[in-house]
Motif scaffolding. Structure first.
Motif, PDB file in Angstrom:
ATOM      1  N   HIS A 130       0.820  -1.264   0.090  1.00  0.00           N
ATOM      2  CA  HIS A 130      -0.028   0.003  -0.185  1.00  0.00           C
ATOM      3  C   HIS A 130       0.890   1.265  -0.016  1.00  0.00           C
ATOM      4  CE1 HIS A 130       0.572  -1.196   4.173  1.00  0.00           C
ATOM      5  NE2 HIS A 130       0.655   0.331   4.476  1.00  0.00           N
ATOM      6  N   HIS A 131       2.012   1.253   0.324  1.00  0.00           N
ATOM      7  CA  HIS A 131       3.108   2.265  -0.034  1.00  0.00           C
ATOM      8  C   HIS A 131       3.925   2.279  -1.185  1.00  0.00           C
ATOM      9  CE1 HIS A 131       2.310   3.613   3.948  1.00  0.00           C
ATOM     10  NE2 HIS A 131       2.792   2.663   4.564  1.00  0.00           N
ATOM     11  N   HIS A 132       3.465   1.382  -1.885  1.00  0.00           N
ATOM     12  CA  HIS A 132       4.274   1.198  -3.466  1.00  0.00           C
ATOM     13  C   HIS A 132       4.007   2.476  -4.424  1.00  0.00           C
ATOM     14  CE1 HIS A 132       5.363  -0.312  -7.304  1.00  0.00           C
ATOM     15  NE2 HIS A 132       6.066  -1.357  -6.620  1.00  0.00           N
ATOM     16  N   PRO A 133       5.190   2.935  -4.931  1.00  0.00           N
ATOM     17  CA  PRO A 133       4.989   4.076  -5.529  1.00  0.00           C
ATOM     18  C   PRO A 133       3.751   4.148  -6.804  1.00  0.00           C
ATOM     19  CG  PRO A 133       7.441   3.736  -5.447  1.00  0.00           C
ATOM     20  CD  PRO A 133       6.446   2.256  -4.734  1.00  0.00           C
ATOM     21  N   ARG A 134       3.575   2.817  -7.174  1.00  0.00           N
ATOM     22  CA  ARG A 134       2.371   2.746  -8.358  1.00  0.00           C
ATOM     23  C   ARG A 134       1.323   2.698  -7.670  1.00  0.00           C
ATOM     24  NH1 ARG A 134       3.441  -0.549 -13.427  1.00  0.00           N
ATOM     25  NH2 ARG A 134       1.965   0.707 -14.017  1.00  0.00           N
TER      26      ARG A 134
END
Length: 244
Positions: free
Chosen positions: A147-151
């Protein structure tokens, strides 16, 4: 002790003026001051030629000595401010050791007391990676949760239009977490680098051009900055029973 980099300086940095958690570095965590965990791990790792503590605080210095760490100097007050760049603190320590003790290590590992779950094993593995990879530096990292992924992060412009942080339109969003590539972030536990990088005349840094990541588990990557972090660390200590 490895052969290629026979002199590795373990540099523990801990000032006395923490705002998020007052007295953080000497605050008791499961029976020991926070800074003690880093000193113990560094000594048990058996990879360092010397281990020193850079601090402006006499109480932190006394605890450092109590746990067997060298405190060859007291850090100047101007290098212990809220806005003091960590790079300048490290440069000062290495320069002081060179000028006053004629000690020049081949490499330096920065060990911040705010990472108490970094163990002797982590230090040894990061040092071995540094040796075998031929890298300019090794930085400890941990995987970023989906949920913190750049995408899965977004920007919003003045017209409230949403775009994926990577610059792609919202319609290109990756729908399933399983389809996201792995991404990582620094966890603050280990920075190991060739000493000469600190004083490079063109681009001084901790990193150089060849940087290798040492991956640590999320539960070992807690970096204590605010009380929420401290409480999480206390819970983890209780669950594990021991972290040294």
């Amino acid at each position: 002790m490895n052969e290629k980099h026979s002199k590795i300086l373990g540099l523990i940095t801990g000032r006395g003026g923490s705002k998020g958690i007052p007295g953080k570095n000497i605050k008791d965590l499961a029976g020991k001051p926070l800074v003690a965990y880093t000193i113990i791990a560094a000594k048990e790792s058996d990879v360092f030629d010397r281990i020193i503590l850079s601090t402006d605080d006499k109480e932190i210095a006394a605890i450092g000595r109590q746990y067997g760490c060298e405190v060859p100097f007291m850090r100047p007050a101007e290098l212990a401010q809220d806005n003091t760049p960590h790079f300048e603190v490290v440069q000062h320590a290495v320069r002081w050791m060179r000028e006053y003790e004629n000690y020049i290590p081949d490499a330096v590992m920065i060990l911040q007391p705010t990472a108490p779950f970094r163990t002797a094993i982590h230090i040894r593995e990061a040092s071995a990676l540094f040796e075998t990879s031929g890298a300019d530096s090794v930085v400890s990292i941990c995987e970023v949760p989906g949920h913190h992924h750049p995408r899965w992060q977004f920007t919003v412009d003045n017209a409230k239009r949403v775009a994926i942080f990577t610059g792609e339109p919202f319609s290109r969003i990756v729908r399933r977490r399983q389809d996201l590539s792995k991404t990582y972030t620094r966890n603050g536990a280990v920075y190991l680098f060739k000493t000469k990088l600190l004083f490079d005349p063109i681009r001084p840094s901790f990193y150089g051009n060849h940087v290798v990541g040492y991956v640590m588990a999320p539960q070992d990557s807690i970096n204590i900055d605010i009380m929420d972090d401290w409480e999480k660390a206390e819970r983890l200590v209780r669950d594990r029973g021991n972290i040294s």
